[in-house]
Design an enzyme around this catalytic site. Structure first.
Site, PDB file in Angstrom:
ATOM      1  N   LYS A  80       1.356  -1.853   0.466  1.00 11.36           N
ATOM      2  CA  LYS A  80      -0.030  -0.067  -0.174  1.00 11.36           C
ATOM      3  C   LYS A  80       0.895   1.128   0.218  1.00 11.36           C
ATOM      4  CE  LYS A  80      -4.082  -2.417   2.563  1.00 11.36           C
ATOM      5  NZ  LYS A  80      -4.588  -1.435   2.112  1.00 11.36           N
ATOM      6  N   ARG A 120     -10.252 -11.833   2.039  1.00 10.93           N
ATOM      7  CA  ARG A 120     -11.092 -12.903   1.552  1.00 10.93           C
ATOM      8  C   ARG A 120      -9.768 -14.285   1.907  1.00 10.93           C
ATOM      9  NH1 ARG A 120     -11.287 -10.316  -4.159  1.00 10.93           N
ATOM     10  NH2 ARG A 120     -11.422  -8.173  -2.395  1.00 10.93           N
TER      11      ARG A 120
HETATM   12  N1  BES Z   1      -8.105  -4.250   4.244  1.00 13.14           N
HETATM   13  C1  BES Z   1      -7.495  -3.463   3.262  1.00 13.14           C
HETATM   14  C2  BES Z   1      -9.706  -3.321   3.021  1.00 13.14           C
HETATM   15  C3  BES Z   1      -9.751  -1.572   3.708  1.00 13.14           C
HETATM   16  C4  BES Z   1      -9.935  -0.542   2.876  1.00 13.14           C
HETATM   17  C5  BES Z   1      -9.991  -1.546   5.046  1.00 13.14           C
HETATM   18  C6  BES Z   1     -10.243   0.852   3.479  1.00 13.14           C
HETATM   19  C7  BES Z   1     -10.644  -0.309   5.609  1.00 13.14           C
HETATM   20  C8  BES Z   1     -10.328   0.547   4.915  1.00 13.14           C
HETATM   21  C9  BES Z   1      -8.445  -5.007   1.484  1.00 13.14           C
HETATM   22  O1  BES Z   1      -7.455  -6.222   2.663  1.00 13.14           O
HETATM   23  C10 BES Z   1      -7.647  -4.515   0.608  1.00 13.14           C
HETATM   24  O2  BES Z   1      -6.161  -4.165   0.854  1.00 13.14           O
HETATM   25  N2  BES Z   1      -8.422  -4.498   0.141  1.00 13.14           N
HETATM   26  C11 BES Z   1      -8.097  -4.356  -1.244  1.00 13.14           C
HETATM   27  C12 BES Z   1      -8.893  -5.102  -1.977  1.00 13.14           C
HETATM   28  C13 BES Z   1      -8.903  -5.506  -3.816  1.00 13.14           C
HETATM   29  C14 BES Z   1      -6.878  -5.473  -3.795  1.00 13.14           C
HETATM   30  C15 BES Z   1      -8.722  -6.134  -4.515  1.00 13.14           C
HETATM   31  C16 BES Z   1      -8.724  -2.841  -1.881  1.00 13.14           C
HETATM   32  O3  BES Z   1      -9.788  -2.381  -1.453  1.00 13.14           O
HETATM   33  O4  BES Z   1      -8.534  -2.131  -2.552  1.00 13.14           O
HETATM   34 MN    MN Z   2      -5.064  -5.583   2.164  1.00  9.23          MN
END
Ligand code: BES
Ligand code: MN
Ligand code: ZN
Length: 524
Positions: free
Chosen positions: A278, A353
């Protein structure tokens, strides 16, 4: 670990605090801070008649909902606006109590006269008292465990004034309000704790310590046990970390249990994204909250005995952090989930997931099959994009489960909104090398994540809560205090306590699986 952490550090300080609630038919006499509810229309309360609306307006107070004005004096009085029509719902009362408790933050003792509110409309006194306690207690929650000199004034006492005739009926509301406030505060504590202070290993230790206090059993699975179980999702996400993963199975078994519920929580103690790192922004900095699902499941379960829940509940907390390193899962790697389905990892940041899939499969394999499975996860940024920070996404393969979740959301004011589990997007999860890919296309991220999870529930009645948007409050806002909101802890507690086996089997209109029996659905 060479980083120094005070061995006496307590990750659940809220459990050591408590508020005393008293019910009384008499107005307060001493120096307790009192709320004065004021509408924006109509007559002012007698004690303000002399001041008049103009004087209040000059001080910036119009009576708009949840506006507050402090009137200093021998006894602090706090005017709390209740809008044009006054307080008409338990959610409004929770908000008003929170506005009051927050405005009177220097006062340790608070009094609210509920007689006026309850005299109008069709109130259940028990529900009203519960809401007032939750609002006041949660507004006064503050995470100061790591402050050298915390300035927080604890809420020692909350005195609620009722009609004499209502007091007996209200007692149960006091009990429920205190239990649910404690439950939410516990989830907040766990989520607010920094990731090194609460690794998966430490989370498991905390749960093992707390479980017996709340009539729960806890079984902890370490890395070796997880290898034995074949939880390739959890192990794959953990592969880049120097911290061990933990799966914690928590069980609540009431005597003469009626019904069986499985709850699965995402416990990513810190989500860096892994190799799909990230960016270093505020969102990334909030990723200690990525274990809120697991925190909500455990916290909700600590309420079950006190709420007299008749349903047996098993919680599966899927805990690890998600880190990049030389040993981390790579893009293109294929993980084998418990039960044998393979998943190609095309983005290591879609890790939730993967760990949830193992938990879902284990839940379906229980000797006594669950009557329903509910999972809760800070799963997708897309949920936040779609619904913002006040409402979580809910998806379900069963209308009855969805309705029961909605009822719990209404009761707690932890708002949810149902999304369609639209199987027409399922093709996006295809992989050329494995059974599934862990990501789909650019759009409908909430639905795609839910469709992925749906592959692992074996057609059992299932509901899914995506709480990514609601996990955190960036500033104090009524009963949501800055930091973790604890979202889902009260909701799941109310849901589990009121749970009834779903009457209908498969009712989702866009599933394309309307008549399938459990076990026949979810074909890849
Ligand atoms: N933990 C994150 C989701 C999240 C984002 C929670 C913002 C709280 C605030 C999750 O693991 C994630 O990174 N999801 C990705 C999925 C994508 C790569 C398909 C996302 O939402 O960008
Ligand atoms: Mn994530
Ligand atoms: Zn995550």
């Amino acid at each position: 670990m060479s980083v120094v952490i005070d061995p006496a550090f307590d990750p659940v300080p809220s459990l050591a605090r408590s508020t005393r609630v008293s019910l009384t038919a008499l107005p307060p006499v001493d120096d307790i801070a009192t709320a004065v509810f004021v509408r924006s229309e109509g007559e002012l309360p007698a004690e303000l008649a002399e001041a008049g609306r103009e004087a209040l307006a000059a001080a910036g107070f119009t009576g708009a909902a949840n506006q507050t004005l402090l009137l200093p004096g021998a006894r602090l009085r706090v005017l709390v606006g209740t809008g044009e029509r006054g307080i008409e719902s338990d959610a409004q009362l929770r908000d008003a109590a929170a506005a009051f408790a927050r405005a009177a933050r220097e006062a340790g003792r608070l009094a609210i006269d509920l007689t006026g509110v309850l005299a109008e409309g069709d109130w259940d006194v028990e529900v009203a008292v519960q809401a007032a306690i939750e609002g006041a207690a949660l507004a006064r929650y503050r995470y100061d465990a790591l402050k050298s000199d915390p300035k927080t004034v604890a809420l020692e006492e909350l005195s609620l004034q009722l009609d004499e005739s209502q007091i007996e009926a209200a007692e149960i509301g006091v009990e429920r309000g205190l239990v649910l406030a404690r439950t939410a505060a516990l989830a907040r504590d766990l989520a607010n704790t920094p990731p090194r202070h609460l690794s998966a290993v430490k989370f498991a230790e905390v749960i093992e310590r707390l479980a017996p206090e709340f009539g729960l059993e806890a079984e902890v699975f370490d890395r070796e046990a997880l290898i034995e179980l074949g939880t390739g999702g959890l192990l794959g996400v953990n592969a880049g970390s120097v911290e061990e993963p933990r799966m914690i199975k928590v069980t609540y078994r009431p005597e003469d249990a009626d019904g069986f519920l499985a709850l699965i929580g995402k416990g990513i103690m810190y989500d860096s994204g892994g190799i799909s790192l990230k960016p270093s922004n505020a969102m990334h900095a909030a990723m200690k909250f990525d274990m809120m699902g697991a925190a909500a499941v455990f916290a909700s379960m600590t309420a079950l005995r006190d709420l007299g829940a008749k349903t047996a509940v098993t919680g599966w907390l899927m805990c690890t952090d998600n880190m990049p390193s030389g040993s981390a899962t790579k893009l293109g790697d294929v993980l084998t989930i418990r039960g044998g389905k393979t998943v190609e990892v095309k983005n290591t940041d879609a890790e939730g997931r993967l760990v949830m899939a193992d938990g879902l499969v284990l839940a379906t394999e229980e000797e006594r099959r669950p009557d329903a499975i509910v999972d809760i996860a800070t799963l997708t940024g897309a949920a936040m994009m779609a619904l913002g920070t006040r409402t979580a996404a809910m998806l379900a393969n069963n209308d009855d489960v969805a309705a029961q979740l909605q009822a719990a959301a209404d009761a707690t004011d932890e708002n949810i909104w149902r999304f369609p589990l639209d199987h027409r997007y399922r093709d996006q999860l295809k992989s050329t090398t494995a059974d599934l890919s862990n990501i789909g296309g650019q759009y409908a991220g909430v639905i795609l994540a839910a469709l992925f999870l749906n592959e692992f529930v074996d057609g059992l009645p299932w509901g899914h809560l995506d709480i990514a948007g609601t996990m955190q409050a960036e500033s104090d806002d009524l009963w949501r205090s800055t930091g973790s909101t604890g979202f889902g802890a009260r909701l799941l507690a109310e849901f589990a306590a009121a749970f009834e086996k779903p009457a209908v089997e498969e009712t989702d209109t866009v599933s394309g699986e309307t008549d399938a029996a459990p076990g026949e659905t979810g074909e890849a």
